[in-house]
Write a protein that holds these residues in place. Structure first.
Motif, PDB file in Angstrom:
ATOM      1  N   GLN A   1      37.487  67.890  56.498  1.00 17.32           N
ATOM      2  CA  GLN A   1      38.315  67.220  55.468  1.00 17.32           C
ATOM      3  C   GLN A   1      38.929  65.445  55.779  1.00 17.32           C
ATOM      4  O   GLN A   1      38.639  64.808  55.169  1.00 17.32           O
ATOM      5  N   LYS A   2      38.865  65.880  57.460  1.00 19.27           N
ATOM      6  CA  LYS A   2      39.317  64.520  57.147  1.00 19.27           C
ATOM      7  C   LYS A   2      38.104  63.519  57.097  1.00 19.27           C
ATOM      8  O   LYS A   2      38.443  62.295  56.693  1.00 19.27           O
ATOM      9  N   LEU A   3      37.156  63.598  57.608  1.00 26.54           N
ATOM     10  CA  LEU A   3      36.048  62.391  57.439  1.00 26.54           C
ATOM     11  C   LEU A   3      35.851  62.048  55.496  1.00 26.54           C
ATOM     12  O   LEU A   3      35.568  61.203  56.225  1.00 26.54           O
ATOM     13  N   ALA A   4      35.812  62.814  55.072  1.00 24.00           N
ATOM     14  CA  ALA A   4      36.224  62.990  53.660  1.00 24.00           C
ATOM     15  C   ALA A   4      36.946  62.195  52.682  1.00 24.00           C
ATOM     16  O   ALA A   4      36.663  61.500  52.732  1.00 24.00           O
ATOM     17  N   LEU A   5      38.148  62.420  53.193  1.00 24.54           N
ATOM     18  CA  LEU A   5      38.975  62.090  52.754  1.00 24.54           C
ATOM     19  C   LEU A   5      40.253  61.593  53.083  1.00 24.54           C
ATOM     20  O   LEU A   5      40.796  60.859  53.362  1.00 24.54           O
ATOM     21  N   GLY A   6      39.896  61.774  54.633  1.00 24.68           N
ATOM     22  CA  GLY A   6      41.091  60.756  56.274  1.00 24.68           C
ATOM     23  C   GLY A   6      42.686  61.312  56.548  1.00 24.68           C
ATOM     24  O   GLY A   6      43.184  61.288  56.904  1.00 24.68           O
ATOM     25  N   TYR A   7      41.401  62.709  55.579  1.00 23.39           N
ATOM     26  CA  TYR A   7      43.639  63.997  55.984  1.00 23.39           C
ATOM     27  C   TYR A   7      43.223  65.319  55.599  1.00 23.39           C
ATOM     28  O   TYR A   7      41.978  65.065  55.285  1.00 23.39           O
ATOM     29  N   VAL A   8      43.343  66.435  55.948  1.00 26.02           N
ATOM     30  CA  VAL A   8      43.498  67.443  55.697  1.00 26.02           C
ATOM     31  C   VAL A   8      44.214  68.036  55.007  1.00 26.02           C
ATOM     32  O   VAL A   8      45.204  68.181  54.653  1.00 26.02           O
ATOM     33  N   PRO A   9      43.422  68.065  53.334  1.00 26.22           N
ATOM     34  CA  PRO A   9      44.643  68.943  51.951  1.00 26.22           C
ATOM     35  C   PRO A   9      44.491  70.433  52.579  1.00 26.22           C
ATOM     36  O   PRO A   9      45.605  71.274  51.876  1.00 26.22           O
ATOM     37  N   TYR A  10      43.587  71.141  53.254  1.00 25.68           N
ATOM     38  CA  TYR A  10      43.848  72.474  52.861  1.00 25.68           C
ATOM     39  C   TYR A  10      43.788  73.452  54.507  1.00 25.68           C
ATOM     40  O   TYR A  10      43.062  73.121  55.373  1.00 25.68           O
ATOM     41  N   THR A  11      44.817  74.057  55.294  1.00 26.77           N
ATOM     42  CA  THR A  11      44.365  74.341  56.456  1.00 26.77           C
ATOM     43  C   THR A  11      45.458  75.776  56.417  1.00 26.77           C
ATOM     44  O   THR A  11      44.860  76.013  57.203  1.00 26.77           O
ATOM     45  N   GLY A  12      44.678  76.330  55.061  1.00 27.60           N
ATOM     46  CA  GLY A  12      44.688  77.822  55.483  1.00 27.60           C
ATOM     47  C   GLY A  12      43.464  77.926  56.020  1.00 27.60           C
ATOM     48  O   GLY A  12      42.950  78.070  56.523  1.00 27.60           O
ATOM     49  N   PRO A  13      43.667  79.601  55.424  1.00 26.70           N
ATOM     50  CA  PRO A  13      42.560  80.771  56.318  1.00 26.70           C
ATOM     51  C   PRO A  13      40.753  80.161  55.889  1.00 26.70           C
ATOM     52  O   PRO A  13      41.437  79.906  54.577  1.00 26.70           O
ATOM     53  N   VAL A  14      39.412  80.745  56.260  1.00 17.90           N
ATOM     54  CA  VAL A  14      38.302  80.714  55.775  1.00 17.90           C
ATOM     55  C   VAL A  14      37.722  82.218  55.492  1.00 17.90           C
ATOM     56  O   VAL A  14      37.091  81.520  54.994  1.00 17.90           O
TER      57      VAL A  14
END
Length: 302
Positions: A100-113
């Protein structure tokens, strides 16, 4: 609390203006030099049409999909895929956050997978995290669980570079992608395992406009068997020529100006212990002006 731990949430949830490759024009070198690939040692990508694939562990890989196979084409999706025989919640969550950080520059979803491991249809984890993306999603497939960030079409249209004149210069392929597969089970954007279907590969051209006078088609199949990934080029070739009456399984080609539709008959047999993931079409087109161009396009198998 140590300063690093206090600052971690802020780093993960950086503003939407932070750098990210979604919707941007990037090179393979830029991706290899990214923090993601520095951490996971991506190496050289496998180039499959519009896709750059970076398998970085035995069970995980990154796919970057662009608008076309042309240099400078913009990124329309970034995907982390994990083989279902190697799911690991801790490792997958970490890689998903870094993707997500690669795609957007930040991480909008930090929940469980873990909920994604049972997502038989597309599960939206974050809807429209910013104007560049429609959402952060996950989905379970036969052989992999996929985590994806997709570009927003409206954003891509609004920020598209000025159109380049496509009527001058030598004949080249401009875009190519499968549009539909029609079989007994209906119309889909993928090929269903064990069912025959006729699938349409839409190709557009730029440069000098010319009629197709020959099309040669060959196929690759990708599958996992006994835990091993296999990519196999099938030896048989199919041929389309104008004026030749096609048989029921032969390829068909229609052309209207710069738009070329190749309609091919495809089927994948079910083999015990084998999970087919993709059928890749290699279409070699010969034009009346002598130009010969090749389109390589994967088709998902479910």
């Amino acid at each position: 609390m140590p300063r690093l731990l206090r600052s971690l949430p802020a780093l993960l949830l950086a503003p939407a203006s932070a750098a990210g490759i979604i919707g941007s024009s990037v090179t393979t070198t830029q991706i290899q030099q990214s923090a993601f690939c520095q951490q996971y040692t991506c190496g050289e990508p496998f180039v499959r049409g519009r896709d750059w694939q970076y398998p970085f562990t035995r069970y995980q890989g990154l796919t970057v999909t662009r608008e076309s196979g042309e240099p400078g084409s913009r990124v329309v999706s970034v995907q982390l895929w994990v083989r279902n025989d190697g799911l690991n919640a801790t490792a997958d969550r970490q890689a998903f956050q870094q993707m997500q950080k690669l795609a957007l520059g930040y991480v909008p979803y930090t929940g469980p997978v873990e909920p994604c491991y049972a997502a038989m249809s597309t599960r939206t984890l974050v809807k429209a995290p910013d104007e560049r993306a429609t959402g952060v999603t996950c989905e379970l497939w036969d052989s992999t669980t996929d985590f994806t960030v997709n570009a927003d079409p409206a954003y891509m249209t609004r920020t598209a570079p000025a159109p380049v004149t496509i009527s001058s210069g030598p004949t080249k392929l401009n875009t190519w992608a499968f549009t539909t597969c029609v079989g007994a089970g209906g119309t889909n954007s993928y090929l269903t395992m064990g069912e025959a279907a006729r699938c349409t590969l839409r190709v557009t051209t730029k440069g000098e406009q010319s009629a197709v006078v020959k099309a040669e088609l060959q196929y690759e199949i990708e599958y996992v068997q006994n835990g091993q990934y296999v990519k196999k080029l099938l030896p048989e070739k199919e041929l389309w020529l104008p004026g030749r009456a096609p048989g029921p399984l032969d390829p068909r080609l229609t052309q209207q100006g710069r738009a070329i539709d190749l309609n091919v008959s495809l089927a994948v047999k079910k083999v015990p212990g084998r999970r087919v993931t993709s059928v890749n079409t290699i279409a070699r087109l010969t034009f009346a002006n002598g130009a010969v161009k090749t389109a390589y396009e994967p088709l998902l198998v479910r």
